[in-house]
Design an enzyme around this catalytic site. Structure first.
Site, PDB file in Angstrom:
ATOM      1  N   GLY A   1      -3.088 -19.058   6.370  1.00 53.93           N
ATOM      2  CA  GLY A   1      -1.916 -19.915   6.174  1.00 53.93           C
ATOM      3  C   GLY A   1      -1.106 -19.480   4.988  1.00 53.93           C
ATOM      4  N   PRO A   2       0.133 -19.981   4.913  1.00 50.78           N
ATOM      5  CA  PRO A   2       0.992 -19.596   3.785  1.00 50.78           C
ATOM      6  C   PRO A   2       0.394 -20.064   2.453  1.00 50.78           C
ATOM      7  CG  PRO A   2       2.209 -20.864   5.448  1.00 50.78           C
ATOM      8  CD  PRO A   2       0.770 -20.935   5.819  1.00 50.78           C
TER       9      PRO A   2
ATOM     10  N   GLY B   1      -0.388 -21.974  -0.911  1.00 53.08           N
ATOM     11  CA  GLY B   1      -0.201 -23.354  -1.345  1.00 53.08           C
ATOM     12  C   GLY B   1      -0.361 -24.392  -0.257  1.00 53.08           C
TER      13      GLY B   1
ATOM     14  N   GLY C   1      -3.283 -25.303   0.910  1.00 53.30           N
ATOM     15  CA  GLY C   1      -4.541 -26.031   0.717  1.00 53.30           C
ATOM     16  C   GLY C   1      -5.782 -25.304   1.189  1.00 53.30           C
ATOM     17  N   LYS C   2      -5.742 -23.977   1.246  1.00 54.16           N
ATOM     18  CA  LYS C   2      -6.922 -23.229   1.713  1.00 54.16           C
ATOM     19  C   LYS C   2      -8.074 -23.406   0.716  1.00 54.16           C
ATOM     20  CE  LYS C   2      -4.448 -19.442   2.109  1.00 54.16           C
ATOM     21  NZ  LYS C   2      -3.089 -19.955   1.906  1.00 54.16           N
TER      22      LYS C   2
ATOM     23  N   HIS D   1      36.012 -27.646  -1.060  1.00 49.96           N
ATOM     24  CA  HIS D   1      35.148 -26.827  -0.195  1.00 49.96           C
ATOM     25  C   HIS D   1      33.899 -27.633   0.212  1.00 49.96           C
ATOM     26  CE1 HIS D   1      33.596 -22.759   1.019  1.00 49.96           C
ATOM     27  NE2 HIS D   1      32.452 -23.427   0.935  1.00 49.96           N
ATOM     28  N   GLU D   2      33.234 -28.187  -0.780  1.00 51.31           N
ATOM     29  CA  GLU D   2      31.994 -28.932  -0.477  1.00 51.31           C
ATOM     30  C   GLU D   2      32.306 -30.231   0.273  1.00 51.31           C
ATOM     31  OE1 GLU D   2      29.168 -27.534  -0.668  1.00 51.31           O
ATOM     32  OE2 GLU D   2      29.965 -25.823  -1.782  1.00 51.31           O
TER      33      GLU D   2
ATOM     34  N   HIS E   1      32.652 -29.366   3.896  1.00 52.95           N
ATOM     35  CA  HIS E   1      31.340 -29.197   4.551  1.00 52.95           C
ATOM     36  C   HIS E   1      30.739 -30.564   4.881  1.00 52.95           C
ATOM     37  CE1 HIS E   1      30.700 -24.935   4.267  1.00 52.95           C
ATOM     38  NE2 HIS E   1      30.664 -24.873   2.947  1.00 52.95           N
TER      39      HIS E   1
HETATM   40  P1  ADP Z   1      -3.912 -22.029  -1.148  1.00 48.41           P
HETATM   41  O1  ADP Z   1      -5.345 -21.735  -1.424  1.00 48.41           O
HETATM   42  O2  ADP Z   1      -3.615 -22.257   0.303  1.00 48.41           O
HETATM   43  O3  ADP Z   1      -2.951 -21.063  -1.757  1.00 48.41           O
HETATM   44  P2  ADP Z   1      -4.444 -24.287  -2.790  1.00 48.41           P
HETATM   45  O4  ADP Z   1      -5.553 -24.950  -2.057  1.00 48.41           O
HETATM   46  O5  ADP Z   1      -4.835 -23.448  -3.959  1.00 48.41           O
HETATM   47  O6  ADP Z   1      -3.562 -23.427  -1.819  1.00 48.41           O
HETATM   48  O7  ADP Z   1      -3.411 -25.389  -3.231  1.00 48.41           O
HETATM   49  C1  ADP Z   1      -2.880 -25.458  -4.537  1.00 48.41           C
HETATM   50  C2  ADP Z   1      -2.663 -26.894  -4.922  1.00 48.41           C
HETATM   51  O8  ADP Z   1      -1.739 -27.506  -4.022  1.00 48.41           O
HETATM   52  C3  ADP Z   1      -3.911 -27.719  -4.813  1.00 48.41           C
HETATM   53  O9  ADP Z   1      -4.656 -27.689  -5.990  1.00 48.41           O
HETATM   54  C4  ADP Z   1      -3.375 -29.092  -4.553  1.00 48.41           C
HETATM   55  O10 ADP Z   1      -2.956 -29.681  -5.770  1.00 48.41           O
HETATM   56  C5  ADP Z   1      -2.120 -28.828  -3.749  1.00 48.41           C
HETATM   57  N1  ADP Z   1      -2.389 -28.963  -2.306  1.00 48.41           N
HETATM   58  C6  ADP Z   1      -2.461 -27.947  -1.424  1.00 48.41           C
HETATM   59  N2  ADP Z   1      -2.669 -28.416  -0.191  1.00 48.41           N
HETATM   60  C7  ADP Z   1      -2.732 -29.753  -0.280  1.00 48.41           C
HETATM   61  C8  ADP Z   1      -2.921 -30.793   0.662  1.00 48.41           C
HETATM   62  N3  ADP Z   1      -3.081 -30.537   1.960  1.00 48.41           N
HETATM   63  N4  ADP Z   1      -2.933 -32.052   0.206  1.00 48.41           N
HETATM   64  C9  ADP Z   1      -2.759 -32.323  -1.094  1.00 48.41           C
HETATM   65  N5  ADP Z   1      -2.559 -31.389  -2.021  1.00 48.41           N
HETATM   66  C10 ADP Z   1      -2.547 -30.104  -1.648  1.00 48.41           C
END
Ligand code: ADP
Length: 652
Positions: free
Chosen positions: A234-235, A237, A239-240, A459-460, A463
C-alpha cells in the site's frame, strides 16, 4: 569427552569456522615443511668446515681477539681454519692449530670489499700455509642482540597487520552490531486493530494470522499450512506498520521491526549473518511478529549485470530469508510481516506458498474514513469544538492517514505559535491547504500589485461561480493568497467518492476550468498568463473525453486508446483535436452564459475576495447562491467604484 571429541562437536556446530581453521592449519604445516626442506637442501650443499662454524658460532664469537692476534697467527702459520662472514662485515672466525677457537672483526671492510686490510690476499696465504678458508653465514651479534633485532624488524609489519586486523574487526562488529541491537527492538506493543481506522479487509486477513499465533498447535494437529508470511502492500502512511504492530498487540506477541536497509552491509557476508541472527532472535521471542518494512530493499533479486558483489550479496540475503522461512518448524510461533509500496519490485520466489503467500492490500482512506481520522486525531489535541470534520474530510481527498495525522499536528503547532488557546477550524483548513498546495502563503503575496490582485480575484471568482452554477461539484473555499506554485485557488469537492464520472460532470468541470480566463476577459477585456495551466488541464481532459472516455460523436463506440498505433494516422489525430476543440468551445459558451447571468455575483465575490483574501463556509455559500439581489447589488456598487478607481490608477 576427550579434547578431540570436543573439537569435532565444535566443528559440527560451526562448520564455516572449522573450515577456516583447518585451512589455516594446513597452510602452516605446508610452510613448516617447505622451510625444513629448504634448510636441509642448504646444509647438504655446504662445506663441512663452514657448517662447523655456522652450527655453533658462539664458540668462536665468545672468544674475541684483537686483529693483531689474527694477523700474527696468519704470519706464523698457526691457523687451521678460517671462516670469513659473508656480507663484507669484516667478521672472521678462526681455529688455531692448537685447537683454540677465536674471532675478530677486521676494520676497514666495506660493501666494496676488504682491500688494504689484513684479509687482503688471504686466499693465497691459505693455499701457501695450508689452512682451510671458507665463507660463512654467521651473525656477529649476541643471542639477545639478535632477538632484539628480530623484534625490531618485525615490529612495523606486525603493527601494520594489527591495525588492519583491528580495523577489519571493528568494521565487522559495526556491521553485525545492529543484529545484536535488534534484541533491544523486541517489544510488546499494546496496539489493537481498533486503533487503525478503516482497512477492514486487511484486518480480516490479519485476524487469520492472529488465530495461528494464538494456537499454532491447532494448525499443527490438523497438518494445515500455517500463515507464515504476510505481504502488506500500500501507499506510504496507510498504516502498514500500525497494522503489523496491532497484529502483535492483539496476539500478545513480541514485535520486532526492521527495514530492508537493515540487512544491507558493505562488509561481504554481514547481511546474511544479520538475517540469521534476526530470525534466531524472533524464534527466541516467540510468539513473535517480525516486521520487515520496505522489503523491496532486499526483495528484488538481481539478474546478473554489472552490479557484481553488491548484487550477489543481495541475492544471498534474499536466499537466506527464504531458507529461514522454509525452515520454520510447525510449532515455531513466528510470523513474518513484510511491507512495501512497490509490489512490482518483489521477487517471485518470495511469494511462493509457505513464504509471503498472504497478500494484504491497504488503500487510501475513503471519505467517511477520513472524517473518522480527523475526529480521532482532533481528539488528541485541544480544539474549540467547532471543527467541521466532514468538510475537512472532503477537502483532504487523497490524503493518507499519516498525512491527516500530520495535518492536525501542524494545525496544533501553528495554533501554539500564534499563542492561541485552542485549535480552530481556520487553523485546520489552513493546515490542509498548506499540505495540498505544497507550501505556506508565499512572500510573493507582498509583491502582487493591486491590478494583479484584482485580476486574480475575478479569475478565482469566475472558477467558483461557474463551478457552482454548472454543478461541477461543491465549492469549498476560494483564496487569492499565493501558495506554492499557485497564485490563487478554488477548492471544489465531490459529495461522493464514486469512481465514475458522468458526462455532465466532466463537461461542467471543463467549463469551470475555463471560467477564470473567461471572467478576466469579460471584466478586464484581456487575458493573462495565469490561465495557462487551466487551459492545459482543460485540453488534456477534453482530449481524454474524446479519445478514451467514449464521449465522442465522431468515433462513436470506438476508443482511440484501443486503436493500434499503425492505424493512428494524421486523420484520426486531427479528428480527436477537432472534437476536443469543439468540447472546449461549448464549455466556453457555457461559461460566458453563466458569467453574464451571474455578473452581479461575480463582482460581489471578487470584491469580497479583495477584502478578505479567503472565502469559505457560509459567507461563500451566501455569495454563490444565497444572497439577496439587494445585497449583491450593494456589494456590486461598491465594487464598481473600486473598479473605476483601479482602472483610473492603472491608466495613470
Ligand atoms: P506505513 O507503514 O503504511 O507507511 P504507518 O503505519 O507507519 O504507515 O503510519 C504512520 C502513522 O500514520 C501511524 O503511526 C498512525 O499515526 C497513522 N496511521 C496510519 N494508518 C492509520 C489508520 N488506519 N488509522 C489511524 N492512524 C493511522
Amino acid at each position: 569427552m576427550t579434547l578431540w571429541h570436543k573439537l569435532l562437536k565444535l566443528g559440527r556446530q560451526h562448520p564455516r569456522a572449522a573450515g577456516v581453521a583447518g585451512t589455516v592449519l594446513l597452510a602452516l604445516a605446508g610452510l613448516a615443511w617447505l622451510w625444513q626442506h629448504a634448510a636441509l637442501d642448504t646444509r647438504t650443499r655446504k662445506d663441512a668446515a663452514a657448517l662447523a662454524f655456522e652450527q655453533d658460532p658462539d664458540a668462536w664469537l665468545g672468544q674475541p681477539r684483537p686483529v693483531s692476534d689474527f694477523a700474527q697467527a696468519a704470519h706464523t702459520g698457526q691457523l687451521k681454519s678460517v671462516g670469513i662472514a659473508n656480507g663484507k662485515t669484516g667478521l672472521v672466525l678462526y681455529t688455531l692449530a692448537s685447537g683454540d677457537k677465536a674471532s675478530t672483526v677486521v676494520p676497514g671492510c666495506s660493501a666494496l670489499g676488504c682491500a688494504g686490510t689484513v684479509l687482503d690476499g688471504i686466499g693465497e696465504r691459505s693455499v701457501a700455509a695450508g689452512f682451510t678458508l671458507v665463507g660463512i653465514d654467521v651473525d656477529g651479534r649476541s643471542t639477545s642482540q639478535r632477538t632484539l633485532g628480530a623484534v625490531e624488524s618485525a615490529t612495523p609489519p606486525l603493527l601494520l597487520m594489527l591495525v588492519i586486523g583491528g580495523g577489519l574487526l571493528l568494521l565487522t562488529r559495526l556491521q553485525t552490531q545492529a543484529g545484536q541491537h535488534a534484541s533491544t527492538l523486541a517489544t510488546r506493543p499494546q496496539t489493537q486493530f481498533a486503533d487503525a481506522i478503516g482497512n477492514d479487509e486487511a484486518k480480516a486477513a490479519l485476524n487469520r494470522v492472529k488465530a495461528f499465533l494464538h494456537d499454532p498447535a491447532q494448525y499443527a494437529k490438523l497438518g494445515a499450512a500455517a500463515p507464515r508470511g504476510v505481504l502488506l502492500v500500500g501507499p506510504p502512511g496507510t498504516g502498514k506498520t500500525l497494522l503489523a504492530k496491532a497484529l502483535a498487540g492483539e496476539s500478545r506477541a513480541h514485535f520486532i521491526a526492521v527495514d530492508g536497509s537493515y540487512f544491507t552491509a558493505t562488509y561481504y557476508g554481514a547481511g546474511v549473518a544479520k538475517v540469521r541472527s534476526l530470525f534466531k532472535l524472533a524464534r527466541q521471542h516467540a510468539p513473535c511478529v517480525l516486521f520487515i518494512d520496505e522489503v523491496d530493499g532486499i526483495g528484488k533479486r538481481a539478474t546478473g549485470g554489472p552490479g557484481g558483489g553488491a548484487e550477489s550479496e543481495m541475492n544471498r540475503i534474499i536466499n537466506r530469508v527464504l531458507v529461514e522461512m522454509d525452515g520454520f518448524d510447525a510449532m515455531d510461533n513466528v510470523v513474518v510481516v513484510a511491507a512495501t509500496n512497490h509490489e512490482e519490485n518483489i521477487d517471485e520466489a518470495l511469494r511462493r506458498p509457505g513464504r509471503f503467500d498472504m497478500l494484504v492490500r491497504l488503500n487510501k482512506p475513503t471519505l467517511p474514513e477520513r472524517q473518522a481520522l480527523f475526529e480521532l486525531y482532533l481528539s488528541k489535541v485541544k480544539h474549540d469544538g467547532h471543527a467541521d470534520c466532514a468538510t475537512l474530510a472532503r477537502i483532504a481527498s487523497g490524503l493518507s492517514p499519516a498525512e491527516i495525522a500530520n495535518v492536525v499536528n501542524k494545525a496544533a503547532s501553528n495554533a501554539a505559535e500564534q499563542g492561541a488557546d485552542s485549535v480552530t477550524p481556520d487553523h485546520l483548513v489552513r493546515a490542509v491547504e498548506t499540505h495540498l498546495l505544497g507550501g505556506e502563503v508565499s512572500p510573493m503575496k507582498e509583491l502582487l500589485t493591486e491590478a494583479t490582485r484584482h485580476r486574480l480575484a475575478y479569475h478565482e471568482a469566475g472558477h467558483a461561480l461557474v463551478g457552482h452554477w454548472t454543478h461541477a461539484g461543491r465549492i469549498e473555499r476560494v483564496t487569492i493568497e499565493p501558495r506554492g506554485p499557485g497564485l490563487g485557488v478554488t477548492y471544489m469537492t465531490r459529495d461522493t467518492e464514486d469512481p465514475l464520472y458522468a458526462q455532465g460532470e466532466l463537461v461542467s468541470r471543463l467549463a469551470m476550468m475555463l471560467a477564470g480566463r473567461e471572467a478576466e476577459l469579460m471584466v478586464l477585456g484581456s487575458v493573462s498568463s495565469g490561465a495557462s495551466d487551466d487551459l492545459k488541464r482543460a485540453s488534456e481532459l477534453a482530449i481524454q473525453m474524446v479519445g478514451q472516455l467514449g464521449f465522442s460523436n465522431a468515433f462513436g463506440l470506438l476508443s482511440v486508446a484501443g486503436i493500434p498505433k499503425e492505424l493512428l494516422g494524421p486523420d484520426v489525430q486531427a479528428k480527436v483535436l477537432d472534437e476536443a476543440r469543439l468540447l472546449l468551445e461549448q464549455a466556453q459558451a457555457t461559461c460566458r452564459d453563466v458569467l453574464t447571468t451571474q455578473r452581479r455575483r461575480l463582482d460581489a465575490l471578487a470584491q469580497q475576495l479583495l477584502c478578505t483574501d479567503v472565502l469559505s463556509g457560509e459567507p461563500l455559500k451566501a455569495l454563490l447562491d444565497g444572497a439577496t439581489a439587494a445585497e449583491i447589488d450593494a456589494v456590486a456598487q461598491t465594487d464598481a467604484a473600486a473598479h473605476a478607481d483601479t482602472a483610473a490608477a492603472l491608466a495613470a
